[in-house]
Write a protein that holds these residues in place. Structure first.
Motif, PDB file in Angstrom:
ATOM      1  N   VAL A 232       0.815  -1.216   0.019  1.00 60.02           N
ATOM      2  CA  VAL A 232       0.055   0.020   0.234  1.00 60.02           C
ATOM      3  C   VAL A 232       0.700   1.304  -0.079  1.00 60.02           C
ATOM      4  O   VAL A 232       0.641   2.187  -0.748  1.00 60.02           O
ATOM      5  CB  VAL A 232      -0.875  -0.054   1.096  1.00 60.02           C
ATOM      6  N   LYS A 235       2.811   1.945  -3.431  1.00 57.76           N
ATOM      7  CA  LYS A 235       1.753   2.257  -4.271  1.00 57.76           C
ATOM      8  C   LYS A 235       1.226   3.737  -3.959  1.00 57.76           C
ATOM      9  O   LYS A 235       1.153   4.627  -5.041  1.00 57.76           O
ATOM     10  CB  LYS A 235       0.273   1.447  -4.321  1.00 57.76           C
ATOM     11  N   ARG A 236       1.075   4.070  -2.930  1.00 56.23           N
ATOM     12  CA  ARG A 236       0.703   5.401  -2.574  1.00 56.23           C
ATOM     13  C   ARG A 236       1.643   6.447  -2.960  1.00 56.23           C
ATOM     14  O   ARG A 236       1.323   7.466  -3.571  1.00 56.23           O
ATOM     15  CB  ARG A 236       0.587   5.665  -0.823  1.00 56.23           C
ATOM     16  N   ASP A 239       1.680   6.506  -6.880  1.00 54.53           N
ATOM     17  CA  ASP A 239       0.661   7.120  -7.385  1.00 54.53           C
ATOM     18  C   ASP A 239       0.697   8.527  -7.402  1.00 54.53           C
ATOM     19  O   ASP A 239       0.207   9.191  -8.360  1.00 54.53           O
ATOM     20  CB  ASP A 239      -1.007   6.618  -6.809  1.00 54.53           C
ATOM     21  N   LYS A 240       1.066   9.208  -6.133  1.00 57.79           N
ATOM     22  CA  LYS A 240       1.217  10.454  -5.935  1.00 57.79           C
ATOM     23  C   LYS A 240       2.121  11.012  -7.125  1.00 57.79           C
ATOM     24  O   LYS A 240       1.785  12.148  -7.680  1.00 57.79           O
ATOM     25  CB  LYS A 240       1.574  10.733  -4.626  1.00 57.79           C
ATOM     26  N   HIS A 246      -6.909   8.824  -7.552  1.00 54.16           N
ATOM     27  CA  HIS A 246      -7.447   7.903  -6.371  1.00 54.16           C
ATOM     28  C   HIS A 246      -6.645   6.421  -6.426  1.00 54.16           C
ATOM     29  O   HIS A 246      -6.225   6.278  -7.672  1.00 54.16           O
ATOM     30  CB  HIS A 246      -8.889   7.852  -6.516  1.00 54.16           C
ATOM     31  N   PRO A 247      -6.862   5.729  -5.346  1.00 55.60           N
ATOM     32  CA  PRO A 247      -6.067   4.480  -5.352  1.00 55.60           C
ATOM     33  C   PRO A 247      -6.608   3.767  -6.443  1.00 55.60           C
ATOM     34  O   PRO A 247      -5.862   2.772  -7.022  1.00 55.60           O
ATOM     35  CB  PRO A 247      -6.349   3.948  -3.868  1.00 55.60           C
ATOM     36  N   HIS A 471      -6.313   1.587   1.614  1.00 59.11           N
ATOM     37  CA  HIS A 471      -5.436   2.401   0.686  1.00 59.11           C
ATOM     38  C   HIS A 471      -5.856   3.926   1.029  1.00 59.11           C
ATOM     39  O   HIS A 471      -4.896   4.865   0.805  1.00 59.11           O
ATOM     40  CB  HIS A 471      -5.709   1.914  -0.660  1.00 59.11           C
ATOM     41  N   ASN A 472      -7.099   4.105   1.568  1.00 57.88           N
ATOM     42  CA  ASN A 472      -7.360   5.403   1.901  1.00 57.88           C
ATOM     43  C   ASN A 472      -6.622   5.816   3.336  1.00 57.88           C
ATOM     44  O   ASN A 472      -7.127   6.978   3.501  1.00 57.88           O
ATOM     45  CB  ASN A 472      -8.737   5.720   1.763  1.00 57.88           C
ATOM     46  N   GLU A 474      -4.350   6.980   6.200  1.00 58.14           N
ATOM     47  CA  GLU A 474      -2.958   7.517   6.185  1.00 58.14           C
ATOM     48  C   GLU A 474      -2.292   7.026   7.358  1.00 58.14           C
ATOM     49  O   GLU A 474      -2.667   6.736   8.444  1.00 58.14           O
ATOM     50  CB  GLU A 474      -3.147   9.179   6.422  1.00 58.14           C
TER      51      GLU A 474
END
Length: 605
Positions: A232, A235-236, A239-240, A246-247, A471-472, A474
């Motif tokens: 996770v 990926k975060r 992705d950023k 969004h994930p 995934h959402n 923090e």
């Protein structure tokens, strides 16, 4: 527990790929990569606008060569996860390929994406190679907004072997070593789940699940949490950097599905399928004679179900007959697989758990397809066999028609073929039982099919909502945090504690779901199930036209998106009501038929 595989069960023969790890052909393929990666860069970097067709042709040759190498190594590894020689070779190849591709070919997709539209149109009009591979090229170009610089992409490529995916690979090995203390002796994860699902006694089922849940606790739960946090977190960050909003954005684009369509699928399951799910399990509680189900009862056999073992030869014949009844051409592909030694059947220590199909196109345009099973003689194993053979015929037809770059359909509709094969087998068995006038066996078959639907749709969308929350979130999640999120996802779809189920001894069951290491893979199962149900409904109106149209769909592979694939069947997955109607036209009639049969069975029983 005796886990020695029967000598009569087939195991696969990998020698048509390579004889062994020292096969000169494997060494030749690796040397080919060492030579051709630098040559590719020298020929095509900065020259794609002039030599696009040549570059695409050479890229397909790379795909075929890599397919052969990884096909063999991954299959050899899955057959025996503890083989250090195979693991070492696979690791070395990963390092080599990541280094070469990062150094010499990271420019390729970036420059493809940056080509002006008018240049691409010129090549489509004048070069048959470009026109054939246009769907692949256009899919690459869709990723243009999310690509990084060539230098960053190269760095990411070189370190890919040591990224989060390496944790997932190690997880598979650790999971394969797990043993659970059952009354008959130590059992693997696969054997433990199997015993829980087939045991006729509710208390014994619960004890087995409790043993499983406690065995997953402690070190393995902490290890699983660490693996998931690494997946996770990695990926975060990426992705950023890439700018995904969004994930789920990457997965949706890879599946060639708009966010709105994926959201409609999820919401249809919540609103339409969830009440039917709870209604079914309340029926099952009555059929089992239980006031309330425990989670270990979810897949339990009914008391009047035929619990006799189904030897592999018999299960194979059932599935083959079902294929033959629907399509002699597909049945011949299935027979050819068995004759080529492409199926590894028995459950055994050290073998990868679960089941999969792996299909590839290798040099010369030759298509191969292999199946891994852990067959333990239950009716569910027969359906698993049908499922993986569905993937196999899809891979063989698409590979032969589309080549290495376009053979694979996106995950969201790759599952359609496998679930269609399950449905074909189910309908074949259903008609046979109707002719035999056997209501008890028919009710048992219907409940199995309903549970398969619920496991493909409710369970997998539940997994997806679990992933979305993870995934959402923090920050790092502990094993206990993940357990709470997991149980909340169960409540959402199966009802609060005491409504439909009791959830004791379930808090660690998220630990063995390895699909979470491939983020948002899981909703593909629900997509495939509902697409299949819609296809099945189309048979009535299309009649004899249906079977050739279905084979045409399989041959398309990844060359068409979902609306294009379904247009010949007069279906539109982008319509707001498509997914809801898929549930109403499939699960609801099955449930109503099961409820009516249950009433009749109760009166006569």
């Amino acid at each position: 527990m005796n886990s020695t595989p029967s000598l009569s069960l087939p195991v696969w023969d990998l020698t048509p790929i390579y004889r062994d790890l020292e096969d000169p052909l494997l060494q030749e393929d690796l040397q080919w990569l060492r030579d051709h990666y630098p040559a590719f860069s020298a020929q095509f970097r900065g020259n794609l606008s002039q030599r696009l067709g040549d570059a695409l042709e050479e890229w397909e040759r790379f795909a075929e060569r890599l397919n052969r190498i990884y096909f063999y190594l991954h299959l050899a590894h899955a057959a025996q996860l503890e083989d250090e020689e195979v693991k070492n070779r696979l690791h070395a190849v990963n390092v080599l390929v990541d280094s070469l591709s990062g150094e010499y070919t990271s420019f390729f997709t970036i420059e493809l994406a940056a080509l002006p539209d008018e240049i691409c149109q010129q090549h489509y009009a004048t070069d048959a190679r470009c026109q054939r591979l246009r769907p692949w090229l256009e899919q690459v170009r869709l990723q243009r907004p999310f690509m990084l610089t060539s230098e960053v992409e190269a760095a990411l490529g070189k370190r890919a072997t040591f990224a989060a995916s390496s944790w997932s690979s190690f997880y598979d090995e650790v999971e394969a070593d797990l043993r659970f203390s059952l009354p008959d002796g130590p059992a693997t994860l696969e054997q433990t789940l199997h015993q829980m699902n087939i045991h006729p006694d509710a208390e014994q089922r619960f004890q087995i699940m409790s043993t499983l849940n406690s065995g997953l606790a402690g070190p393995f739960a902490r290890f699983s949490a660490q693996v998931l946090n690494m997946v996770v977190g990695s990926k975060r960050v990426e992705d950023k950097e890439r700018g995904y909003p969004h994930p789920m954005a990457y997965r949706n684009r890879h599946n060639r599905l708009p966010d709105a369509v994926v959201e409609a699928l999820h919401q249809a399951v919540v609103t339409e399928a969830t009440p039917l799910c709870q209604r079914y399990y309340q029926l099952k509680a009555r059929l089992l004679g239980l006031p309330l189900l425990r989670w270990s009862d979810r897949n339990a056999p009914l008391p009047f179900a035929d619990r006799s073992r189904i030897p592999y030869a018999e299960g194979w014949q059932i599935v083959l007959n079902a294929f033959q009844h629907f399509s002699p051409e597909l049945a011949q592909l299935v027979q050819d697989l068995a004759q080529r030694g492409a199926i590894d059947v028995p459950a055994r220590p050290g073998k990868q758990s679960g089941a999969f199909n792996y299909s590839v196109v290798i040099p010369g345009g030759v298509t191969h397809s292999y199946l891994l099973l852990n067959y333990q003689e239950s009716s569910r194993d027969v359906m698993t066999l049908a499922h993986e053979l569905g993937h196999a015929v899809h891979g063989l037809l698409a590979g032969a028609s589309q080549g290495a770059l376009l053979a694979s359909a996106p995950m969201a509709y790759a599952e359609t073929a496998s679930i269609f094969a399950e449905m074909t087998t189910f309908q074949f068995l259903r008609q046979r039982l109707q002719q035999q006038n056997n209501p008890a066996a028919l009710l048992a078959l219907l409940t199995e099919r309903i549970e398969t639907f619920l496991n493909s749709v409710i369970r997998q969308i539940g997994f997806s909502f679990f992933e979305q929350e993870v995934h959402n979130h923090e920050g790092r999640l502990s094993a206990q945090d993940l357990g709470r999120i997991w149980q909340n996802s169960l409540f959402r779809f199966y009802g609060a504690e005491g409504e439909t189920f009791q959830y004791a001894a379930t808090e660690n069951l998220w630990c063995y779901i390895s699909h979470f290491h491939n983020p948002f893979y899981v909703y593909a199962y629900a997509c495939g199930e509902l697409l299949t149900q819609s296809l099945y409904a189309a048979q009535e109106t299309l009649g004899n036209q249906f079977e050739p149209l279905y084979r045409q769909l399989l041959r398309a592979g990844g060359a068409q998106d979902l609306p294009e694939l379904l247009r010949p069947f007069h279906l539109d997955p982008c319509h707001a009501d498509f997914w809801r109607q898929g549930i109403r036209n499939s699960l609801l009639p099955l449930l109503q038929e099961a409820e009516e049969l249950a009433k009749t069975f109760a009166k006569t029983g």
